[in-house]
Design a protein around this motif. Structure first.
Motif, mmCIF file in Angstrom:
data_model
loop_
_atom_site.group_PDB
_atom_site.id
_atom_site.type_symbol
_atom_site.label_atom_id
_atom_site.label_comp_id
_atom_site.label_asym_id
_atom_site.label_seq_id
_atom_site.Cartn_x
_atom_site.Cartn_y
_atom_site.Cartn_z
ATOM 1 N N GLU A 14 -2.205 33.886 9.778
ATOM 2 C CA GLU A 14 -1.554 32.826 10.504
ATOM 3 C C GLU A 14 -2.300 32.591 11.791
ATOM 4 O OE1 GLU A 14 2.906 31.982 10.473
ATOM 5 O OE2 GLU A 14 2.548 34.024 11.075
ATOM 6 N N GLN A 15 -2.472 31.394 12.123
ATOM 7 C CA GLN A 15 -3.020 31.080 13.427
ATOM 8 C C GLN A 15 -1.855 30.991 14.402
ATOM 9 O OE1 GLN A 15 -6.372 30.970 13.816
ATOM 10 N NE2 GLN A 15 -6.196 31.669 11.698
ATOM 11 N N THR A 17 0.552 29.229 16.139
ATOM 12 C CA THR A 17 1.041 27.879 15.888
ATOM 13 C C THR A 17 2.294 27.605 16.699
ATOM 14 O OG1 THR A 17 2.322 28.755 14.072
ATOM 15 C CG2 THR A 17 0.190 27.808 13.517
ATOM 16 N N LEU A 100 7.070 43.455 5.631
ATOM 17 C CA LEU A 100 7.804 42.489 6.454
ATOM 18 C C LEU A 100 7.237 41.120 6.136
ATOM 19 C CD1 LEU A 100 9.660 41.642 8.882
ATOM 20 C CD2 LEU A 100 7.605 41.819 10.300
ATOM 21 N N CYS A 101 8.108 40.179 5.841
ATOM 22 C CA CYS A 101 7.623 38.800 5.683
ATOM 23 C C CYS A 101 8.774 37.815 5.829
ATOM 24 C CB CYS A 101 6.929 38.590 4.345
ATOM 25 S SG CYS A 101 8.024 38.599 2.930
ATOM 26 N N ARG A 106 9.967 28.995 7.036
ATOM 27 C CA ARG A 106 11.011 29.490 7.948
ATOM 28 C C ARG A 106 10.436 30.274 9.126
ATOM 29 N NH1 ARG A 106 16.141 28.534 5.575
ATOM 30 N NH2 ARG A 106 15.685 27.112 3.880
ATOM 31 N N ARG A 107 9.134 30.244 9.274
ATOM 32 C CA ARG A 107 8.549 31.042 10.367
ATOM 33 C C ARG A 107 8.745 30.392 11.721
ATOM 34 N NH1 ARG A 107 3.126 32.737 6.971
ATOM 35 N NH2 ARG A 107 4.349 33.843 5.377
ATOM 36 N N HIS A 109 11.145 30.921 13.843
ATOM 37 C CA HIS A 109 12.539 30.650 14.199
ATOM 38 C C HIS A 109 13.319 31.938 14.432
ATOM 39 C CE1 HIS A 109 12.213 26.346 13.625
ATOM 40 N NE2 HIS A 109 11.518 26.605 12.546
ATOM 41 N N LEU A 111 13.343 34.746 12.719
ATOM 42 C CA LEU A 111 13.818 35.533 11.575
ATOM 43 C C LEU A 111 13.066 36.853 11.420
ATOM 44 C CD1 LEU A 111 14.363 32.628 9.036
ATOM 45 C CD2 LEU A 111 16.118 33.897 10.303
ATOM 46 N N ARG A 113 11.802 38.594 13.824
ATOM 47 C CA ARG A 113 12.366 39.457 14.866
ATOM 48 C C ARG A 113 13.745 39.994 14.441
ATOM 49 N NH1 ARG A 113 10.979 39.878 19.928
ATOM 50 N NH2 ARG A 113 9.899 37.879 20.056
ATOM 51 N N VAL A 135 -1.106 47.256 10.520
ATOM 52 C CA VAL A 135 -1.254 45.803 10.546
ATOM 53 C C VAL A 135 -2.735 45.469 10.524
ATOM 54 C CG1 VAL A 135 -1.090 45.725 13.095
ATOM 55 C CG2 VAL A 135 -0.561 43.676 11.765
ATOM 56 N N ASN A 139 -4.229 39.944 12.437
ATOM 57 C CA ASN A 139 -2.934 39.312 12.160
ATOM 58 C C ASN A 139 -2.170 39.159 13.488
ATOM 59 O OD1 ASN A 139 -0.464 38.445 11.218
ATOM 60 N ND2 ASN A 139 -0.320 39.984 9.592
ATOM 61 N N LEU A 144 1.786 40.338 17.739
ATOM 62 C CA LEU A 144 2.577 39.886 18.892
ATOM 63 C C LEU A 144 4.057 40.203 18.691
ATOM 64 C CD1 LEU A 144 0.860 36.500 19.803
ATOM 65 C CD2 LEU A 144 0.798 38.644 21.082
ATOM 66 N N LEU A 145 4.528 40.031 17.481
ATOM 67 C CA LEU A 145 5.927 40.383 17.195
ATOM 68 C C LEU A 145 6.145 41.875 17.437
ATOM 69 C CD1 LEU A 145 8.774 40.091 16.073
ATOM 70 C CD2 LEU A 145 7.818 40.137 13.775
ATOM 71 N N TYR A 146 5.285 42.703 16.872
ATOM 72 C CA TYR A 146 5.471 44.150 17.019
ATOM 73 C C TYR A 146 5.377 44.580 18.491
ATOM 74 C CZ TYR A 146 4.784 44.163 11.940
ATOM 75 O OH TYR A 146 4.898 43.923 10.593
HETATM 76 C C1 LIG Z 1 4.820 38.146 10.932
HETATM 77 C C2 LIG Z 1 6.015 37.302 10.479
HETATM 78 C C3 LIG Z 1 6.972 38.178 9.676
HETATM 79 C C4 LIG Z 1 6.735 36.766 11.713
HETATM 80 O O1 LIG Z 1 7.933 36.123 11.295
HETATM 81 P P1 LIG Z 1 8.583 34.920 12.136
HETATM 82 O O2 LIG Z 1 9.960 34.716 11.633
HETATM 83 O O3 LIG Z 1 7.690 33.749 12.117
HETATM 84 O O4 LIG Z 1 8.591 35.538 13.600
HETATM 85 P P2 LIG Z 1 9.593 35.171 14.789
HETATM 86 O O5 LIG Z 1 9.907 33.722 14.765
HETATM 87 O O6 LIG Z 1 10.743 36.115 14.761
HETATM 88 O O7 LIG Z 1 8.664 35.447 16.059
HETATM 89 C C5 LIG Z 1 8.807 36.622 16.815
HETATM 90 C C6 LIG Z 1 7.599 36.749 17.725
HETATM 91 O O8 LIG Z 1 6.426 36.977 16.963
HETATM 92 C C7 LIG Z 1 5.313 36.308 17.574
HETATM 93 N N1 LIG Z 1 4.815 35.310 16.631
HETATM 94 C C8 LIG Z 1 5.278 35.089 15.393
HETATM 95 N N2 LIG Z 1 4.532 34.153 14.776
HETATM 96 C C9 LIG Z 1 3.576 33.784 15.649
HETATM 97 C C10 LIG Z 1 2.501 32.869 15.597
HETATM 98 N N3 LIG Z 1 2.245 32.129 14.497
HETATM 99 N N4 LIG Z 1 1.705 32.740 16.677
HETATM 100 C C11 LIG Z 1 1.949 33.474 17.783
HETATM 101 N N5 LIG Z 1 2.963 34.360 17.904
HETATM 102 C C12 LIG Z 1 3.759 34.517 16.839
HETATM 103 C C13 LIG Z 1 5.834 35.718 18.857
HETATM 104 O O9 LIG Z 1 5.680 36.711 19.858
HETATM 105 C C14 LIG Z 1 7.298 35.518 18.543
HETATM 106 O O10 LIG Z 1 8.095 35.502 19.685
HETATM 107 P P3 LIG Z 1 8.424 34.091 20.398
HETATM 108 O O11 LIG Z 1 8.968 33.188 19.335
HETATM 109 O O12 LIG Z 1 9.431 34.470 21.420
HETATM 110 O O13 LIG Z 1 7.121 33.604 20.931
HETATM 111 C C15 LIG Z 1 5.570 36.081 9.618
HETATM 112 O O14 LIG Z 1 4.569 35.403 10.326
HETATM 113 C C16 LIG Z 1 5.028 36.453 8.244
HETATM 114 O O15 LIG Z 1 5.782 36.635 7.294
HETATM 115 N N6 LIG Z 1 3.695 36.537 8.106
HETATM 116 C C17 LIG Z 1 3.058 36.833 6.818
HETATM 117 C C18 LIG Z 1 3.313 38.254 6.380
HETATM 118 C C19 LIG Z 1 2.838 39.254 7.423
HETATM 119 O O16 LIG Z 1 1.800 39.093 8.061
HETATM 120 N N7 LIG Z 1 3.633 40.338 7.571
HETATM 121 C C20 LIG Z 1 3.350 41.389 8.523
HETATM 122 C C21 LIG Z 1 2.425 42.376 7.908
HETATM 123 S S1 LIG Z 1 2.074 43.723 9.031
#
Ligand SMILES: CC(C)(COP(=O)(O)OP(=O)(O)OC[C@H]1O[C@@H](n2cnc3c(N)ncnc32)[C@H](O)[C@@H]1OP(=O)(O)O)[C@@H](O)C(=O)NCCC(=O)NCCS
Length: 188
Positions: A14-15, A17, A100-101, A106-107, A109, A111, A113, A135, A139, A144-146
């Motif tokens: 993911e970039q 976004t 985790l995915c 739905r990203r 928003h 979820l 977190r 990780v 990625n 950033l989430l972690y």
């Molecule tokens: C990683 C993943 C689970 C995040 O899910 P998500 O629902 O989009 O994440 P959230 O909306 O809860 O975001 C939580 C925080 O993560 C970070 N984040 C998530 N997506 C991001 C993005 N595209 N760019 C920058 N920061 C991001 C931000 O810090 C964000 O906090 P903020 O909204 O206050 O800025 C999702 O991108 C995913 O499923 N990715 C593909 C599978 C994957 O990579 N799994 C992890 C393997 S280790």
């Protein structure tokens, strides 16, 4: 046998976004996975992780082992929109996040977190004191989430493990310490 980190490689990163408009539906409900979710979990895992998705038989056995730490996002219309899976060691107070995915639509928003916060809360409740995960180092979204949840790279080498999952499959190990029972106040 102890749990091993099985976090899969994602070459399609993911970039960074901006959030997409939320789909015109209710937010999915977070709940514990059920036996009847397994075929949909398989579909979801393949949708997100594609060629590095878990084989069906392994998902089945992970579910059997770690059901109470296997959480899903249920959209109420027969589809799962995300999951998180944590595996606890048979001996000791530590755990690995094995999956985790959130589905692409739905990203961004909250979820991801929400899934992580709930599973960490359950792990803490169940006496787990250390949570690790792997990780893919590029990625950014996941890292950033972690980090925002308190995970930090675990030394040595700032968590970087070359060829961790095989040649060219580097991973970063991140760790979060949960407060132990003794650190909690009365009733905590
Ligand atoms: C990683 C993943 C689970 C995040 O899910 P998500 O629902 O989009 O994440 P959230 O909306 O809860 O975001 C939580 C925080 O993560 C970070 N984040 C998530 N997506 C991001 C993005 N595209 N760019 C920058 N920061 C991001 C931000 O810090 C964000 O906090 P903020 O909204 O206050 O800025 C999702 O991108 C995913 O499923 N990715 C593909 C599978 C994957 O990579 N799994 C992890 C393997 S280790």
């Amino acid at each position: 046998m102890t749990a091993e980190p099985l976090e899969r490689s994602l070459d399609r990163h993911e970039q960074r976004t901006v959030p997409a408009p939320y789909p015109d539906t209710l937010p999915p409900v977070l709940r514990t996975a059920r036996d009847s979710d397994l075929s949909e979990l398989r579909r979801l895992d393949e949708e997100v992780f594609q060629d590095v998705s878990y084989p069906g038989f392994l998902l089945r056995q992970l579910f059997d082992m770690y059901e109470e730490h296997f959480l899903v996002l249920d959209d109420g219309a027969g589809r799962l929109r995300g999951y998180v899976l944590a595996a606890t060691r048979a001996l000791g107070q530590d755990s690995w996040i094995l999956g985790l995915c959130v589905t692409q639509d739905r990203r961004r928003h909250g979820l991801g977190r929400e899934l992580m916060t709930e599973v960490l809360s359950r792990l803490r409740r169940d006496g787990i004191e250390v949570v690790r995960l792997t990780v893919e180092p590029a990625n950014v979204a996941a890292i950033l989430l972690y980090r925002s949840l308190g995970f930090r790279p675990e030394d040595p080498d700032a968590g970087l493990r070359r060829d961790y999952f095989g040649p060219g499959m580097d991973r970063q190990i991140m760790r979060l310490d949960l407060p132990g029972r003794a650190d909690r106040g009365p009733g905590g």
